[in-house]
Structures are given as structure tokens and as C-alpha cells.
Design an enzyme around this catalytic site. Sequence first.
Site, PDB file in Angstrom:
ATOM      1  CE  LYS A 119      45.794  77.483 125.547  1.00  0.00           C
ATOM      2  NZ  LYS A 119      45.024  77.144 126.753  1.00  0.00           N
ATOM      3  CE  LYS A 157      45.362  81.087 125.516  1.00  0.00           C
ATOM      4  NZ  LYS A 157      44.730  80.760 126.756  1.00  0.00           N
TER       5      LYS A 157
HETATM    6  C1  PBG Z   1      44.080  76.888 130.282  1.00  0.00           C
HETATM    7  C2  PBG Z   1      44.390  78.267 129.806  1.00  0.00           C
HETATM    8  C3  PBG Z   1      45.633  78.913 129.710  1.00  0.00           C
HETATM    9  C4  PBG Z   1      45.373  80.216 129.306  1.00  0.00           C
HETATM   10  C5  PBG Z   1      43.996  80.332 129.133  1.00  0.00           C
HETATM   11  N1  PBG Z   1      43.413  79.113 129.427  1.00  0.00           N
HETATM   12  C6  PBG Z   1      46.974  78.452 130.080  1.00  0.00           C
HETATM   13  C7  PBG Z   1      47.690  77.457 129.279  1.00  0.00           C
HETATM   14  O1  PBG Z   1      47.199  76.926 128.279  1.00  0.00           O
HETATM   15  O2  PBG Z   1      48.792  77.122 129.716  1.00  0.00           O
HETATM   16  C8  PBG Z   1      46.408  81.300 129.142  1.00  0.00           C
HETATM   17  C9  PBG Z   1      45.916  82.685 129.332  1.00  0.00           C
HETATM   18  C10 PBG Z   1      46.968  83.713 129.612  1.00  0.00           C
HETATM   19  O3  PBG Z   1      48.178  83.474 129.493  1.00  0.00           O
HETATM   20  O4  PBG Z   1      46.570  84.828 129.971  1.00  0.00           O
HETATM   21  N2  PBG Z   1      44.536  75.854 129.503  1.00  0.00           N
END
Ligand code: PBG
Length: 316
Positions: free
Chosen positions: A189, A242
Site C-alpha cells: 500500500k 493499491k
Molecule cells: C484506510 C484506507 C484508506 C483506503 C483504504 N483503506 C485510506 C488511507 O490509507 O488513507 C483508500 C481507499 C481509496 O482511496 O479508495 N487506511
Amino acid sequence: MRRTEALRSLVRETRLEPGQLIDPLFVCPGEGVRREIGSMPGVFQLSVDEAVKEAEEAARLGLGGLLLFGLPAEKDSEGSGAWDEAGIVQTALRALKPVSRSLVLIADVCLCEYTSHGHCGVIERHGEEFTVENDASLELLARTAVSLARAGADMVAPSDMMDGRVGRMRAALDEGGLEETPILSYASKFASAFYGPFREAADSAPQFGDRRSYQMDGANAREAMREIELDLAEGADMILMKPGMPYLDVLRMARDRFEVPLGVYQVSGEYSMLQAAFARGWLEPERAMLESLVGMRRAGADFIVTYFAKAAGRVL
Ligand code: PBG
């Protein structure tokens, strides 16, 4: 071989099916609430009763599953709403369970929607500076995973990026008699600008600083492989990567290296960007949507978390 659709279909290498798509849901308190996110046309904050309707439609379309996020009524410095038995996602899971037998219910595990400071773990402040306390966060995340699995999550998906959370969660789930609950780890991530609209949707923007001390540097693909290896060693069953489009090379690299199921998350900013172009008539919505999804399948994703899940399900 390209002359007719029948020929093209026969030689098509990559298939996209509704069952490969996961629909993210933002669940909020109240009744009859259906609040559209300004930067994400077609995506709503939904009260539990409305989320049930959404699940019924997702099931009718044959989608693969739902990924649940919660907007708690109250936040605190630890994020205690995340593991509250009567919490928003726990309540939603209990309501969704009977209507969604054909859908995999995935609970996102993170603290950022529940903490007053908006960070994904416990914070220690040192004047202007702050640190995210990795080890102190693990216990809270494990507790959250157990609570969500007990409420009916078919799978838990840690998205916090703390080190060691998968192992801790696996142990806590097993101890709680939840050894059948798989872990879908957001192992790779990246700290991305493309999460911007999500933070409006989930009301989870950090109140100070940013997430670059715990999410990955976007320049590092080898490090992503190391993150995946570590999470698999700790007991992750599947991996979620992601964002999608800006990181397709990393997805391909992971596909070539690991045999486990791989998912990709087409994140909020990717969706908003396409929607903005559709609104101006700059891109053909259906074709651009499908092309973006097929690209992720071709790069190696077994399944895709996408805000287009329902729209794609309708045309597939
Ligand atoms: C929680 C989380 C996030 C996303 C998924 N789980 C936000 C982040 O890390 O700031 C992002 C998903 C998206 O942008 O659609 N930590």
C-alpha cells in the site's frame, strides 16, 4: 482475427466478470441516509438499512463481494469505535449477513476512521513532531479484526500498514476460535495522493502530518515484494495491492513472484479522475471504465476492488 466481435471474443486473453469485482461501502449511523460523496459521483455514505439495499443489488448483479468501511458516531484518540461490539461496521455486518450469502463480506481493518487524529495507529506527540507507535497499535488492530470476524466478516483486510499486524491478527483470530477467517492483507500500500476523495468519503483525513512514515514510498517496487513476503510469512492468505493504475508494474511483478490470490484496489482518486472526465464528455464512460479494469486483470489481479463494481456489473 479482429474483424468481428465473435472473433475478438474467441481470442480474448483476459476476461472480466462481475464475480471478480468487490464493491466498497461506507456505512454511517442513522436510518434512510444516502449521502453522495461530492468528489465521487455515484458513491454514497449509507446507513445500515440503505447498505442492505446496496448489498441486494450487488448480489443480483453477481458481484464478488463487499468491502466495508465505517463512519462512527464518535471518535477518540485510540479509535475504540473500531472494536466496539455495537460499532457501525459490526452492526452492518450482522444486518448484511442474511441478505448476502453469495457475496464475500470483507471488513477493512484500520483505525483511521475511528481516531480523532485520523492516523491509522496510536500516536505519540513530541511537540510539533509525532510518531505512530507501531507495536502499541498491533493490539488494537488485532482486537478490531476479532470483533469484525465475530460480527460476521467472511474475511478481514488490514489496511493500516503497521509491521507485524498480520501475525498478531492471525494469532488473535485463532485464539478466538476464528481460525476459518482468512486475512486479505493490504501488503503493498503506497502513500498516495489518489486516496484524497476516500478521506472525504470515510472522514478519515489525518488532522496533522501525513501517512508517509507508515505507507510505502511510491518509488519502491522491490520493497513492495518484501512487504508481501513478510505478510505471507505471518499468515496472510491473500494480498491486496493499491493504488491500481499508477502501480500496474508492481502488480505484475507480484503476480510473477507469488502464487497466492492477488487483488488490486482501484482507489478513490482513480475513480474521481475518470468520473471528472466523463462529466466533461472527455472520455467515453463505459469503454474507459472497462479498459481501466481489464488493464488491472491483465497486469495480474484475480479480483478488483472498485467503485465501478455495480456499473461494470450492469454491463458485463
Ligand atoms: C484506510 C484506507 C484508506 C483506503 C483504504 N483503506 C485510506 C488511507 O490509507 O488513507 C483508500 C481507499 C481509496 O482511496 O479508495 N487506511
